[in-house]
Design a protein around this motif. Structure first.
Motif, PDB file in Angstrom:
ATOM      1  N   GLN A 512      40.243  14.514  34.161  1.00 21.75           N
ATOM      2  CA  GLN A 512      39.530  15.568  33.658  1.00 21.75           C
ATOM      3  C   GLN A 512      40.053  16.049  32.478  1.00 21.75           C
ATOM      4  OE1 GLN A 512      36.359  16.371  34.548  1.00 21.75           O
ATOM      5  NE2 GLN A 512      36.053  17.474  32.828  1.00 21.75           N
ATOM      6  N   ALA A 513      41.195  15.868  32.494  1.00 25.51           N
ATOM      7  CA  ALA A 513      42.140  16.545  31.266  1.00 25.51           C
ATOM      8  C   ALA A 513      42.127  15.648  29.897  1.00 25.51           C
ATOM      9  CB  ALA A 513      43.678  16.687  31.759  1.00 25.51           C
ATOM     10  N   ILE A 514      41.785  14.421  29.958  1.00 27.24           N
ATOM     11  CA  ILE A 514      41.903  13.704  28.559  1.00 27.24           C
ATOM     12  C   ILE A 514      40.405  14.007  28.058  1.00 27.24           C
ATOM     13  CG2 ILE A 514      43.318  11.799  29.741  1.00 27.24           C
ATOM     14  CD1 ILE A 514      40.923  10.344  29.845  1.00 27.24           C
ATOM     15  N   ASN A 515      40.455  13.496  26.491  1.00 27.00           N
ATOM     16  CA  ASN A 515      39.400  13.534  25.570  1.00 27.00           C
ATOM     17  C   ASN A 515      39.197  14.882  25.311  1.00 27.00           C
ATOM     18  OD1 ASN A 515      39.054  10.560  25.611  1.00 27.00           O
ATOM     19  ND2 ASN A 515      37.607  10.933  27.169  1.00 27.00           N
ATOM     20  N   ASN A 516      40.096  16.030  25.093  1.00 23.87           N
ATOM     21  CA  ASN A 516      39.966  17.330  24.904  1.00 23.87           C
ATOM     22  C   ASN A 516      39.002  18.034  26.078  1.00 23.87           C
ATOM     23  OD1 ASN A 516      41.171  17.112  22.314  1.00 23.87           O
ATOM     24  ND2 ASN A 516      39.341  16.271  21.313  1.00 23.87           N
ATOM     25  N   GLY A 517      39.578  17.867  27.319  1.00 26.60           N
ATOM     26  CA  GLY A 517      38.772  18.349  28.563  1.00 26.60           C
ATOM     27  C   GLY A 517      37.435  17.661  28.952  1.00 26.60           C
ATOM     28  N   LEU A 518      37.002  16.754  28.208  1.00 25.32           N
ATOM     29  CA  LEU A 518      35.711  16.275  28.615  1.00 25.32           C
ATOM     30  C   LEU A 518      35.928  15.446  29.808  1.00 25.32           C
ATOM     31  CD1 LEU A 518      34.215  15.568  25.143  1.00 25.32           C
ATOM     32  CD2 LEU A 518      33.757  17.317  26.644  1.00 25.32           C
TER      33      LEU A 518
END
Length: 895
Positions: A512-518
């Motif tokens: 969940q933490a990658i892609n700016n939280g997306l």
């Protein structure tokens, strides 16, 4: 008294016998000519010691005139003149002394001077039976000759001799010894017509050392007895039977974008009789240069091969200008073949062609259009070994390479290992005759291991290319058997067990933490040993049916035979879903519940993941062959001629029992129709039984139920290849040429000239030196018979998978050569693209055999890659191959 005197004389005298031929007439010593005196020795007791001492004679005996046997002969007569002490031999005479032999019309042997004089016979103004002087391996054909037995010197007038391909004509030749010969007014040539050479080099004085060298003074070149401006203050011609090291003279010229240049200059190293090395280079005044090295090696009855490495630094425009560019390209080739008889149980071979993808299209010293059209570079190095025994074990290790020159993608297998054990029949009887299901049960073992590398041209030979390397191995144990059913049905059944090993696997998870939280899916590559096991089962049943239709012997077609080979098979592939894992994507605003994602840790591995879906299918195939017996046109023929009407018309399809829709696979068909000898009409295609919806997507409805035909033709291909010549019509046939050493073939292209041909710019050889047994000085014109050859290649591809109903490609390629005269050859290679409506790459070739010289002109006026021309003229003989002139215009690589 007179009669009494004659009677007494006749009793005391006899006539002198004529000496037989081939014998030397020397006076013989008889017993009557010898005076024998017997002296009784007187011995003094005082001087007994002195009498026993034998003193050495200080006077050396006189050296004999001739130290060897002289053998001579004359067809008409051999006259011995004792007063002059000479021997005259006339008509087809010869004299042999040691390793020296002289044949001539007239030979005079002078015992006073220890000389021999030979000349021809002048009869009615015709000078015939010229002398032929042979000593060891040297042969001279002069007008006349004088030879001294003591000094072994010779004086030769108007001599003609040959040394290592050189033909030498001299007015006066003085042979000092076996190592040095001086010549005056000399002509050097490689022409076969020594009496009237089409060209020669003329010098007043020359020193000739047999089998080593020729050194001359001022030398001038003559063509058709006309002096040319080509001259040298001195000249040196090496003469050796073996290869020797030496400089390779470059060719000079200028280029519009790179300036003045010299090309193909360097040095040749004759390392040994098994190995040589050539180092060549090019240089342009704008800074571009090229380096090439090539070596050939051979060991008789063992192996042979060649290695070449080529590197080019290409500079466009001048430094500081906007269009300035600097690139480097290279190419490495290696070919190695082993004699099959040298080691029957093991074999090593290599065929390597790697380098820059743009080498053949950007090279500054490449005029081969066909090589520039090569789309794939491939390489293979392999070693195989067989271990005899029961069972037999076969082992092979190889390294392969495949490179797409358009996409610059490279796939390498470095290395791969394959091991197999021959079939084992555990239940076979000892007598070797196997019957039934049990006795025919057999199994074997196969192992394949590979290290596969996927990279690009820019990363080749760099450490990054190994980052994506995949290593794996597969073990296969197939168990099969075959048997007869009802005598005419052949049945087989088998199963295969496979175990797969990999050293890298994949793990997937949601973060969940990658892609700016997306959030997103994370794929991790885990190093470590992993394996999975699969198996399947298959069985097949087939037979052969013959249909014969007789029409009678009086008809032109006497009989037609139809051979049908139907077969049906059944395959089961279980689902191995235990090798699949799952992870959940949490619920989002758009998804009320989380999404379950299923994956296999063996995805993106060397052999891929195992089957996830259970499949059970029935396969069907049908093979047809039509043959006919036709009455032979030759009335003397006893049997009718057999003709193939349709060869291998095959149909195949399958039905998936486990599928819930679209169970039938498309019907594939292939076939070949022989039209004339060496011309086959090959076709293939695919027929789909299902219909398409409005979006051109396949639906689970038969096409015939949707208002269409039984099948939809989704794709098809037709190809025709034909090669023929004038020899096919005059009954002489055509001998296939071995073109495996062709430069285009070594570069990965076609060995023929369908896409053009080019003179090898490294030696320029088109015509080889004329055969000694073939006289081409007086060749008549062909009149109505002109030798020619032609090659045709036509292909058309049709596509209709989504109702496009179009011809995706259609082209015709033609290549032909014609000998307009015995020494004139013209050729053309061209084609037409019916899809794009344009002429494809076109090349015109003009070649002229100038007896001792050769000339060629290749012009490519139309081409998507190269539009250039190349002119060459030079001497055929390898001795003077550096005497040449070539000029070419390179294509504009920027275009």
């Amino acid at each position: 008294m007179f009669l009494t005197f004659l009677l007494l004389c006749s009793a005391l005298l006899h006539a002198q016998d004529i000496p037989p031929k081939n014998e030397t007439n020397l006076p013989k010593t008889t017993q009557d000519d010898t005076l024998t005196v017997i002296l009784k020795p007187v011995i003094d007791e005082v001087n007994e010691k002195a009498q026993d001492t034998v003193k050495t004679d200080t006077i050396k005996p006189e050296k004999e005139t001739l130290t060897d046997v002289v053998d001579y002969y004359g067809e008409d007569y051999v006259l011995l003149n004792r007063k002059e002490n000479k021997v005259y031999m006339y008509n087809k005479a010869y004299i042999i002394y040691g390793d020296m032999r002289i044949d001539a019309g007239l030979i005079i042997l002078d015992y006073n001077k220890n000389e021999v004089y030979a000349k021809g016979i002048d009869s009615a103004g015709v000078y015939s039976q010229r002398p032929v002087f042979v000593q060891a391996n040297n042969k001279v054909e002069p007008d006349s000759i004088r030879y001294n037995f003591d000094t072994e010197k010779a004086l030769v007038y108007n001599s003609r001799t040959e040394q290592n391909g050189f033909r030498v004509i001299a007015d006066v030749t003085k042979k000092v010894n076996d190592s040095v010969v001086y010549l005056r007014n000399v002509k050097f040539t490689t022409s076969k017509n020594i009496d009237d050479p089409e060209y020669y080099f003329y010098t007043r004085k020359a020193k000739f050392v047999p089998k080593k060298k020729v050194v001359t003074g001022l030398t001038n070149m003559y063509i058709a007895d006309v002096p040319t401006p080509v001259g040298l203050p001195f000249a040196y011609f090496p003469l050796t039977e073996d290869r020797t090291s030496g400089f390779i003279i470059p060719s000079f010229g200028d280029n519009n974008s790179r300036g003045f240049f010299f090309q193909n200059g360097g040095y040749y190293f004759a390392i040994s009789e098994y190995l040589d090395l050539s180092l060549l280079g090019d240089y342009y005044t704008n800074g571009s240069y090229a380096l090439r090295g090539e070596t050939s090696y051979a060991l008789r009855y063992k192996f042979k091969g060649n290695v070449s490495a080529r590197f080019e630094k290409l500079v466009e425009e001048e430094r500081g200008f906007p269009n300035f560019s600097e690139t480097s390209i290279y190419n490495i080739r290696w070919s190695h073949s082993q004699d099959t008889k040298s080691s029957p149980s093991s074999r090593f071979s290599a065929s390597v062609n790697i380098g820059s993808s743009k080498y053949f299209s950007q090279s500054i010293n490449q005029t081969n259009n066909a090589s520039a059209l090569v789309n794939t570079l491939s390489s293979s190095i392999s070693y195989s070994k067989s271990f005899e025994g029961e069972p037999q074990v076969n082992l092979s290790v190889a390294a392969t390479h495949s490179q797409n020159t358009n996409t610059e993608a490279i796939s390498m297998s470095l290395p791969n290992l394959n091991t197999s054990v021959s079939r084992i029949y555990p239940f076979a009887p000892k007598d070797g005759v196997k019957k039934g299901i049990i006795q025919n049960i057999n199994f074997q073992y196969d192992l394949s291991a590979e290290n596969r590398i996927q990279t690009t041209d820019s990363l080749f030979f760099k450490s990054e290319m190994f980052n994506s390397a995949q290593i794996g191995a597969q073990h296969n144990i197939p168990v099969t058997t075959n048997f007869k059913i009802l005598k005419y049905l052949s049945a087989s059944a088998g199963t295969n067990f496979r175990e797969t090993w990999v050293l890298k696997s994949t793990r997937q998870r949601y973060d969940q933490a990658i892609n700016n939280g997306l959030g997103g899916i994370v794929k991790d590559t885990v190093s470590g040993f992993e394996s999975y096991r699969t198996y399947n089962f298959s069985t097949s049943l087939g037979t052969t049916l013959y249909g014969l239709f007789n029409f009678g012997k009086n008809n032109k077609i006497q009989a037609v035979r139809h051979v049908v080979r139907p077969s049906i098979s059944y395959n089961i592939n279980p689902a191995f879903d235990r090798y699949y894992d799952e992870f959940i994507i949490p619920e989002t605003a758009n998804e009320a519940a989380g999404e379950v994602v299923e994956y296999s840790r063996f995805e993106n591995t060397l052999y891929g993941p195992p089957n996830k879906v259970y499949s059970s299918s029935i396969g069907m195939s049908l093979s047809n062959t039509f043959e006919a017996k036709v009455r032979d046109r030759d009335t003397t023929a006893v049997e009718p001629k057999k003709v193939t009407l349709l060869n291998n018309l095959n149909f195949s399809t399958a039905y998936n029992l486990a599928g819930d829709s679209l169970n039938w696979s498309p019907l594939q068909f292939t076939g070949s129709i022989p039209i004339v000898p060496k011309l086959d009409f090959n076709f293939s295609g695919s027929l789909d039984p299902y219909a398409l919806d409005n979006n051109n997507q396949k639906i689970d409805v038969f096409n015939i139920d949707n208002g269409g035909s039984l099948f939809r033709l989704t794709n098809a291909n037709v190809s025709i290849n034909y090669s023929f010549s004038s020899k096919d019509f005059d009954g002489s046939g055509k001998k296939d040429l071995d073109r495996t050493e062709n430069e285009t073939f070594r570069n990965g292209g076609r060995p023929d000239d369908l896409f053009g041909d080019a003179t090898d710019i490294y030696d320029g050889q088109i015509y080889k030196e004329d055969d000694e047994d073939v006289d081409k000085t007086n060749i008549a014109w062909y009149n109505y018979k002109i030798p020619w050859d032609m090659r045709l290649a036509y292909t058309i591809t049709y596509g209709n998978s989504q109702r496009q109903n179009e011809i995706s490609s259609q082209s015709l390629m033609v290549s032909t050569n014609m000998e307009l005269a015995p020494r004139w050859t013209v050729g053309v290679s061209s084609g037409y693209d019916f899809k794009n409506k344009g002429v494809t790459l076109t090349q015109f070739r003009f070649q002229r055999d100038l007896e001792s010289w050769q000339m060629s002109f290749n012009w490519t006026p139309i081409g998507s890659i190269n539009t250039a021309w190349y002119f060459f003229i030079g001497i055929k003989s390898s001795v003077l191959s550096d005497i040449k002139y070539d000029k070419r215009r390179e294509s504009d690589k920027q275009l």
